[in-house]
Design a protein around this motif. Sequence first.
Motif, PDB file in Angstrom:
ATOM      1  N   PHE A 292       0.863  -1.177   0.000  1.00 50.62           N
ATOM      2  CA  PHE A 292       0.000   0.000   0.000  1.00 50.62           C
ATOM      3  C   PHE A 292       0.902   1.231   0.000  1.00 50.62           C
ATOM      4  N   GLY A 293       0.425   2.322  -0.555  1.00 48.40           N
ATOM      5  CA  GLY A 293       1.261   3.514  -0.427  1.00 48.40           C
ATOM      6  C   GLY A 293       1.003   4.577  -1.466  1.00 48.40           C
ATOM      7  N   LEU A 294       1.543   5.730  -1.205  1.00 50.71           N
ATOM      8  CA  LEU A 294       1.258   6.912  -2.007  1.00 50.71           C
ATOM      9  C   LEU A 294       1.662   6.861  -3.481  1.00 50.71           C
ATOM     10  N   PRO A 295       2.880   6.414  -3.828  1.00 52.65           N
ATOM     11  CA  PRO A 295       3.265   6.505  -5.234  1.00 52.65           C
ATOM     12  C   PRO A 295       2.308   5.788  -6.180  1.00 52.65           C
ATOM     13  N   ALA A 296       1.844   4.588  -5.804  1.00 51.72           N
ATOM     14  CA  ALA A 296       0.918   3.856  -6.671  1.00 51.72           C
ATOM     15  C   ALA A 296      -0.373   4.651  -6.827  1.00 51.72           C
ATOM     16  N   GLU A 297      -0.779   5.317  -5.762  1.00 53.22           N
ATOM     17  CA  GLU A 297      -2.020   6.074  -5.817  1.00 53.22           C
ATOM     18  C   GLU A 297      -1.867   7.336  -6.667  1.00 53.22           C
ATOM     19  N   GLN A 298      -0.722   8.012  -6.519  1.00 54.02           N
ATOM     20  CA  GLN A 298      -0.487   9.199  -7.345  1.00 54.02           C
ATOM     21  C   GLN A 298      -0.516   8.808  -8.822  1.00 54.02           C
ATOM     22  N   TYR A 299       0.072   7.656  -9.106  1.00 52.77           N
ATOM     23  CA  TYR A 299       0.099   7.164 -10.475  1.00 52.77           C
ATOM     24  C   TYR A 299      -1.321   6.856 -10.939  1.00 52.77           C
ATOM     25  N   ALA A 300      -2.128   6.307 -10.018  1.00 55.13           N
ATOM     26  CA  ALA A 300      -3.511   5.982 -10.347  1.00 55.13           C
ATOM     27  C   ALA A 300      -4.292   7.246 -10.676  1.00 55.13           C
ATOM     28  N   ILE A 301      -4.036   8.299  -9.925  1.00 55.43           N
ATOM     29  CA  ILE A 301      -4.737   9.554 -10.166  1.00 55.43           C
ATOM     30  C   ILE A 301      -4.404  10.081 -11.556  1.00 55.43           C
ATOM     31  N   GLN A 302      -3.121   9.966 -11.912  1.00 61.50           N
ATOM     32  CA  GLN A 302      -2.696  10.480 -13.216  1.00 61.50           C
ATOM     33  C   GLN A 302      -3.234   9.650 -14.373  1.00 61.50           C
ATOM     34  N   THR A 303      -3.273   8.349 -14.197  1.00 61.62           N
ATOM     35  CA  THR A 303      -3.576   7.480 -15.331  1.00 61.62           C
ATOM     36  C   THR A 303      -4.951   6.843 -15.259  1.00 61.62           C
ATOM     37  N   GLY A 304      -5.594   6.900 -14.091  1.00 61.31           N
ATOM     38  CA  GLY A 304      -6.891   6.262 -13.942  1.00 61.31           C
ATOM     39  C   GLY A 304      -6.805   4.764 -13.736  1.00 61.31           C
TER      40      GLY A 304
ATOM     41  N   HIS B   3      -6.197   1.331 -11.779  1.00 58.11           N
ATOM     42  CA  HIS B   3      -6.359   0.928 -10.382  1.00 58.11           C
ATOM     43  C   HIS B   3      -4.974   0.687  -9.774  1.00 58.11           C
ATOM     44  N   PRO B   4      -4.724   1.247  -8.571  1.00 49.85           N
ATOM     45  CA  PRO B   4      -3.398   1.066  -7.983  1.00 49.85           C
ATOM     46  C   PRO B   4      -3.056  -0.411  -7.759  1.00 49.85           C
ATOM     47  N   GLU B   5      -4.075  -1.221  -7.638  1.00 52.38           N
ATOM     48  CA  GLU B   5      -3.815  -2.642  -7.438  1.00 52.38           C
ATOM     49  C   GLU B   5      -3.099  -3.232  -8.656  1.00 52.38           C
TER      50      GLU B   5
END
Length: 1009
Positions: A81-93, A95-97
Motif C-alpha cells: 500500500f502507499g502513495l506513489p501507486a495512488e499518485q500514479y492511479a490519479i494520473q492514469t486512472g 487501479h493502484p492494485e
Amino acid sequence: MEYDFREIEKKWRKKWAENKTFSASDDQTKPKYYVLDMFPYPSGAGLHVGHPLGYIASDIFSRYKRLQGYNVLHPMGYDSFGLPAEQYAIQTGQHPEKTTKENIARYRDQLDKIGFSFDWDREVRTSDPNYYKWTQWIFIQLFNSWYNPRTNKAEKIDTLISVFEKEGFSGNGHDILTGDIEKDLLPFSAEDWKNFDEQKKQEVLMNFRLTYLGEAYVNWCPALGTVLANDEVKDGFSERGGHPVERKLMKQWSMRITAYAQRLLDSLDTIDWSESIKEAQRNWIGRSEGASLKFQIQNTKSQTGEFIEVFTTRPDTIFGVSFVTLAPEHELVSQITTAEQKAEVDAYVTKAKNRSERERMADVNTISGVFTGSYVEHPFTGKQIPIWVGDYVLVGYGTGAVMAVPAHDERDYKFAKHFGLPITQVIERPQDFPLPRRGTEGEDGGNLPWTDKEGKLINSDFLNGLDVKAAIKKAIAEIDSRGFGKGQVNYRLRNAVFGRQRYWGEPIPVYYKNGTPYVLNENELPLTLPEVDKYLPTEDGEPPLARANNWKYQNQFDYEHSTMPGWAGSSWYFLRYMDPKNSGEFVSKKKAEYWGQVDLYIGGSEHATGHLLYSRFWNKFLYDLGYISFDEPFKKLINQGMILGNSAYVYVVLPQTQGHIPFTLSAHHGEHEEIIKLEEKFPGAQIAARKVLLIPEDVYHDIKKNGSNKEVDAWFKKQFAEFGDDMIGSYSSGNAIRTAIDVSLPEGDRLKDLNKLRQWHRQYEYAEQLIEGDYVCSREVEKMSKSKYNVQTPDEFVEKFGADTLRLYEMFLGPLEQAKPWDTQGINGVHNFLRRFWRLFHNDKNEFAVTDGEPSKESLKTLHKTIKKIQDDLERFSFNTGVSNFMIATNEFTDQKCNNRSVLCEMLILLSSYAPHIAEELWEKIGEKESITYAAFPKFNPEYLIESSFEYPVSFNGKMRFKIELPLTLNAAEIEKEVMALENTAKYLEGKAPKKVIVVPGKIVNVVM
RNA sequence: GCCGAAGUGGCGGAAUUGGUAGACGCGCACGACUCAAACUCGUGUUCGAAAGAGUAAGGGUUCGAUUCCCUUCUUCGGUACCA
C-alpha cells in the motif's frame, strides 16, 4: 569446460525453486534463526544495485546459519500500500492494485536473478485482504485497550471502566492518566460515570484508548490531500514528493504511542542496534525531567483557569523568572487578554496560527510576540509577572507555556532583549568556565545568558549558595511541599496521526452511529477496500472512499472514510511471516514463541524514527496483551550504507533552447523560420545550428567568469562562416552548462568515443569537441537517480557477469554499514576470482579433475586458516574481508596446484553462502547428490596452523628495521641473545649500548636505545 | 547549535586484544603470448635518489599507537525555537 555462469545460474535457480530448498520448516525441535530484510515498497522504478546490498548480506548470513544446522526463517514480501501507486492511479486512472501487481512482478523477477534463499511460500503483501484483515484486527485491539500506568502495561478497556465505576476520575492529576490526551478532561465521580449516557461514556473513553479519534493540530499536505505523521515530514515538506506541509486543526484517528514513551526509551538498552539509531530514537522520544509549576493569574476575567501551568527543566532558576510566555494557540490567551491589548493580540494570534510550518522554520531568528496586558503572581515572591504571547512557544510541547528566565535561557534572553523586559541573573558562572560565546550583544559583559548547568545560585532566597544540581532538587521539593506544582517528566514524542485521506491503504474498521465511532466486530473483518470511480477527494473535500457506492455498515451507518498510513502494515509484518496462512489468528502463539525475535534485521537507517519506532510500539502492545512472548521485535539491527552512484558530467556550450533551434541567431526574429529559409539557401545550416560543443572544465569556468572564451568564439565563427552574416551563433555565460551524461559512456574519466555520446541522446546528435583527443569528464559520487543517469540495475550486471559476481562484488566494495560509491572498474577482479576458483577444479584442458588422497600440509594450512577467517568474518558481519580471504585462499591453492577433493569440498561449503550457484554446480560435479545448502560448515582445526619457527620483526625504538627467522621454542632471553649477536643489530645500534630489549615471543623484538 | 559516524596510497579498502601500516582488489608501469589489439599470465607499484618520513593536524601515555587519552580541523548522516 569454461565457467559458464549463465547456464549454471539458470539451472540452480530452477532447481532451488522446484525443490523448495529454502523452505523454513515449522519443526520446533531444531534451533531457529530469524533473518529479516526491511520490507520493500515495490516502486515503479524497480531495483538499482544499491537495494540488494542488504539482501545479499542477509542472504549470506542465512545460508551460513543453515550450514550450521539452524532452522532458518528468511522471508520476503511487499509493503504494497502507499502513495506513489495512488499518485500514479490519479494520473492514469489505472487501479493502484494493477500497477502494484506489475511492480511486484518486476521486483520478484529482479530478486530471483540474484539467487536469494527466500522462503517464498511465506510471502506477504500488506494490500492483500488476508493480510490487512489482521492489520485491522490489531487496530480494533488498540481501540479496545488503554494503558494502565499502575500495572505499566496495556489492558483491555474494561479494566478502565471498572476504575471509573469505583473511583471516578479526579482530573489532570489522576494517576490513571497516560500518554498525551488532547484536551483537558474534567473530573467526574463514580456516580457521575454511572449516570453518563452512552455517548458521553464513549467520549470519555476516547481519551484513554490506544487508538482514538481526537482533534489535534496535524501536518496537512494540500498537494497530497492528506495528513502526515511527524516522521513523514522533513523540513516542512513531505518526505514523499517534497510538497509543502501546513498545520491544521483536524479530527483524526491517532495512536497513543506516548503512553509507551518511557518503555520505548528504556528497552533500547536491551537491543543490539547501532548507537546512531538508538540516539535518534532517544532524541525523538525526547525525555526531559523537570517540574510543572502553576502561576496564579491576577485580576483575571477567566472562568476556567485561575492559573497558568508551565513546564520547566530548570526549576532552580525560578527566582529569575521575569515573564511568562504562552503559545499563540494556548486556550487561555483569549481569556486573559485585556481590552486594551485585545486588537493587537488577536492580530498576532491569527497571523501566527496561519503561518505554515515552513514559514515558521524559515523564520526562527525573527523574534515576535505581544503582551496580553495581564499578569501572574510569582509563587514564591508574590511579584507581578507579565504574560506574553510568543510563537517561539509551541502548543504541542509541555503545557504550551513557559516561565521565561532570560538570564539563563537563550530564547528567553533574545525575547527579553527585543522587548526590553527585565533580566535577573540567578546563577553565577564558575570562574573556571569560559565565557559563553552566545549573548553577543555585548551587554551584560557577554556573560549572559548562562545556560550551562553549572554555578552557584544567587538572588534566590532559599536556594542561594547551592550549586545547580542541588538547587533543582531543592526547588522541586519546595514547589511540591507548598503545592505550587510537582516534579514531572516530559516527552517530545507526539501521538502518531493514523488516518490518511487517501484511497490506497487499509480501510479503518470503524463506522459511525449518531456521530459516535464504533469498531467492527472481529468476525466482520476484513473490511475490504471498495471500488471508486476516481481516486480523488470528493467535491466537498471528503476522502476518496466517500465516493464508494452504497458502502455502509449494515447498509445504514457510514464507514470511516480515511485509510491507514503506510506504516500500519509494516508495523507487524515480521510476525505474519511466522504463520502467513493462518486464517484464525494473526499468528499462532506457539509459532510466535518458537520463532521469537528477529535475530538479525538488515535495512536502511532512513527508518530510524518511523517504522522502527512504530514496530516496537505495536510489538510491545501485542506483548502486553499476551499474544506474543517478546517485548522487543528486533534483537540485532544492522544499517546497510547507501551505494552511491558515480555520475559523469560534461561541460558544454548549449543553445538557448527555443524549439529545436539551439543558437540565437543574428537574424532579427522568427528564428525557426529563419533557419528553414537558411536551410534552403545553405544545406547544413540546421545541423550547424544544432551543434553542441564539449568544452574542457577550465574553458567552462572562463565563460562563467568572463561571459566568453576566445577558443569558443573562434569555433563559433568557423561553424557559421559559410552561412554569412545571416546566421552567427552567439552565446553567453548562461549557455555554458555542466550536465550529467550516462555513466557507462566514459571509461574512467575519459570519453573516448564521441559517437557513443551522439547515439545516446538526441541532444548530442551533432556534438563536437573544442579540443581534439579524449574528452575529460568530471566525475562525482552522489545518490543514484534517474536524472543523473547514474543508476545501475542489478539486471544488467547479472546479465554481463552473473549473480555470483554481483553478490561478491557488492560485498567486496567495503564494510556493509558504510556508504560507498559504485565503481564498475573493480568488477573484473572479482569475476576473475570466480574463474580462477573454477579452474582449481579443472585441468589445463578444461576438463573436470580433482584428486583423491591426502592433501598437502600447505593446502591444509591454507584451508584451515581460511575456515577460521571466513567464520570470524561472518560472525562480525565483515563480508568485505570475507571475499578477500577467498581470493587469498584461491591464490594460494593455485600456487600449490592443489586440486585435492577433500580440501576443495570444504572450500565449496565455505564459498556457498557468498556464491551459491557456482558452489552448487561444482558440488554436484564433485559427486554430491544433495544441495550444498544443508552441508555442514567445516570445522576449524588449529593443529594445521602450528609453526616451528617465526620470522621476528626487529624494531629499534619501535621502528621495524629487519627480520630474522627463529625457532618458536626459544624463550625471551635466548631470542635476545640471538638478536644481539647479529651484524644488522650492531649496525642500527651505531655503537651505542641498548638501554633495554623488549621481547614478546612469537610476536616482536624491540630494541630501545 | 546539538547528537551520531568517519578521516589510512592514484582509487575501494585491510590491519580482530596496543606489537611487521598499506592485506585483497582496481588502476598504472614493464615483460610474456600475438602480425597487432583485446583477453590471459608474470613482475613491480605509499612517498622519497637516499638517509629517512608516513594513518586529517597538534600534543600526551607507552619499550612500542591507525588502535588509548586531550585539543583542533574536515566530511557525511540525523536533528532543532522542546522550555
